[in-house]
Design a protein around this motif. Structure first.
Motif, mmCIF file in Angstrom:
data_model
loop_
_atom_site.group_PDB
_atom_site.id
_atom_site.type_symbol
_atom_site.label_atom_id
_atom_site.label_comp_id
_atom_site.label_asym_id
_atom_site.label_seq_id
_atom_site.Cartn_x
_atom_site.Cartn_y
_atom_site.Cartn_z
ATOM 1 N N SER A 128 0.836 -1.185 0.000
ATOM 2 C CA SER A 128 0.000 0.000 0.000
ATOM 3 C C SER A 128 0.876 1.241 0.000
ATOM 4 O O SER A 128 1.958 1.246 0.585
ATOM 5 N N SER A 129 0.398 2.289 -0.667
ATOM 6 C CA SER A 129 1.112 3.556 -0.683
ATOM 7 C C SER A 129 0.094 4.672 -0.914
ATOM 8 O O SER A 129 -0.982 4.433 -1.457
ATOM 9 N N SER A 130 0.461 5.890 -0.495
ATOM 10 C CA SER A 130 -0.430 7.044 -0.641
ATOM 11 C C SER A 130 0.308 8.205 -1.279
ATOM 12 O O SER A 130 1.534 8.296 -1.198
ATOM 13 N N THR A 167 -11.079 -7.129 -8.250
ATOM 14 C CA THR A 167 -10.611 -8.498 -8.056
ATOM 15 C C THR A 167 -10.403 -9.130 -9.425
ATOM 16 O O THR A 167 -11.053 -8.755 -10.404
ATOM 17 N N LEU A 168 -9.524 -10.086 -9.446
ATOM 18 C CA LEU A 168 -9.198 -10.774 -10.687
ATOM 19 C C LEU A 168 -10.313 -11.733 -11.085
ATOM 20 O O LEU A 168 -10.795 -12.511 -10.256
ATOM 21 N N VAL A 169 -10.722 -11.677 -12.341
ATOM 22 C CA VAL A 169 -11.733 -12.587 -12.880
ATOM 23 C C VAL A 169 -11.056 -13.672 -13.716
ATOM 24 O O VAL A 169 -11.347 -14.856 -13.573
ATOM 25 N N LYS A 170 -10.137 -13.243 -14.586
ATOM 26 C CA LYS A 170 -9.504 -14.165 -15.531
ATOM 27 C C LYS A 170 -8.101 -13.662 -15.831
ATOM 28 O O LYS A 170 -7.874 -12.455 -15.946
ATOM 29 N N GLY A 179 -7.072 -5.115 -5.561
ATOM 30 C CA GLY A 179 -6.595 -3.832 -5.080
ATOM 31 C C GLY A 179 -7.707 -2.828 -4.921
ATOM 32 O O GLY A 179 -8.885 -3.137 -5.118
ATOM 33 N N SER A 180 -7.295 -1.616 -4.561
ATOM 34 C CA SER A 180 -8.270 -0.538 -4.395
ATOM 35 C C SER A 180 -7.581 0.815 -4.450
ATOM 36 O O SER A 180 -6.382 0.932 -4.176
ATOM 37 N N TYR A 181 -8.380 1.799 -4.834
ATOM 38 C CA TYR A 181 -8.028 3.207 -4.686
ATOM 39 C C TYR A 181 -9.012 3.761 -3.660
ATOM 40 O O TYR A 181 -10.227 3.590 -3.809
ATOM 41 N N ARG A 182 -8.498 4.418 -2.629
ATOM 42 C CA ARG A 182 -9.346 5.112 -1.660
ATOM 43 C C ARG A 182 -8.957 6.583 -1.674
ATOM 44 O O ARG A 182 -7.785 6.910 -1.548
ATOM 45 N N LEU A 205 -2.588 -3.016 -3.161
ATOM 46 C CA LEU A 205 -2.514 -4.040 -4.200
ATOM 47 C C LEU A 205 -1.970 -5.343 -3.655
ATOM 48 O O LEU A 205 -1.016 -5.351 -2.868
ATOM 49 N N THR A 206 -2.587 -6.436 -4.078
ATOM 50 C CA THR A 206 -2.107 -7.788 -3.797
ATOM 51 C C THR A 206 -1.962 -8.506 -5.120
ATOM 52 O O THR A 206 -2.912 -8.567 -5.903
ATOM 53 N N VAL A 207 -0.781 -9.029 -5.392
ATOM 54 C CA VAL A 207 -0.508 -9.764 -6.619
ATOM 55 C C VAL A 207 -0.047 -11.170 -6.240
ATOM 56 O O VAL A 207 0.774 -11.336 -5.346
ATOM 57 N N ASP A 208 -0.581 -12.170 -6.928
ATOM 58 C CA ASP A 208 -0.087 -13.537 -6.778
ATOM 59 C C ASP A 208 -0.025 -14.139 -8.176
ATOM 60 O O ASP A 208 -0.967 -14.007 -8.956
ATOM 61 N N VAL A 209 1.090 -14.749 -8.496
ATOM 62 C CA VAL A 209 1.296 -15.314 -9.828
ATOM 63 C C VAL A 209 1.176 -16.827 -9.788
ATOM 64 O O VAL A 209 1.378 -17.459 -8.753
ATOM 65 N N LYS A 210 0.832 -17.395 -10.937
ATOM 66 C CA LYS A 210 0.676 -18.845 -11.035
ATOM 67 C C LYS A 210 2.013 -19.569 -11.020
ATOM 68 O O LYS A 210 2.092 -20.715 -10.601
#
Length: 147
Positions: free
Chosen positions: A6-8, A80-83, A92-95, A111-116
């Protein structure tokens, strides 16, 4: 709970002006370094994007993926990731929060990223940080330029 980054940043514009740029997915390739293409696939009753296909090139992470967006009032959007071809998660989000007299906005990007494929957590966090930092810098420049 998955780890996230997270960052602002503070932008010299009203929250509505900042959200207008965030919501304009068709123009993402003009100001985000990582998004090479963006296509809105579905919109909600208010005309806001609900599903968006993005072609991403963030160095270690290159992917063609679809995200589902949720709008919370006028000051938050999350996704959220769909495909995806390469990603297991891209959430992730923007607030947005008015700062000062309302002509300044504090934007927080999470942001949260996870790779296959196997990737060290440290490398994933670095990729998240790069994506966030570039997105916030690009957003600030885009909004403050009045484009």
């Amino acid at each position: 709970m998955a780890e996230h980054t997270s960052s602002s940043i503070t932008i010299e514009a009203a929250p509505a002006d900042v959200m207008r740029v965030i919501a304009d997915f068709d123009r993402y390739p003009e100001w985000t370094g990582e998004v090479k293409e963006a296509e809105v696939l579905e919109k909600d009753a208010a005309g806001r994007a609900e599903k968006v296909r993005l072609l991403l090139d963030a160095g270690a992470i290159k992917d063609d993926h679809t995200l589902a967006y949720t709008w919370t009032g006028d000051d938050e959007v999350s996704w959220t990731l769909v495909k995806s071809q390469m990603l297991r998660a891209l959430d992730g989000s923007y607030r947005l929060r008015a700062a000062g007299s309302g002509d300044r906005t504090e934007v927080t990007y999470q942001l949260t990223v996870d790779v296959k494929i196997p990737m060290l957590g440290m490398i994933k966090r670095k990729a998240e940080k790069v994506i966030i930092d570039r997105a916030l810098a690009g957003l600030k420049k885009r909004v403050e330029s009045g484009a």
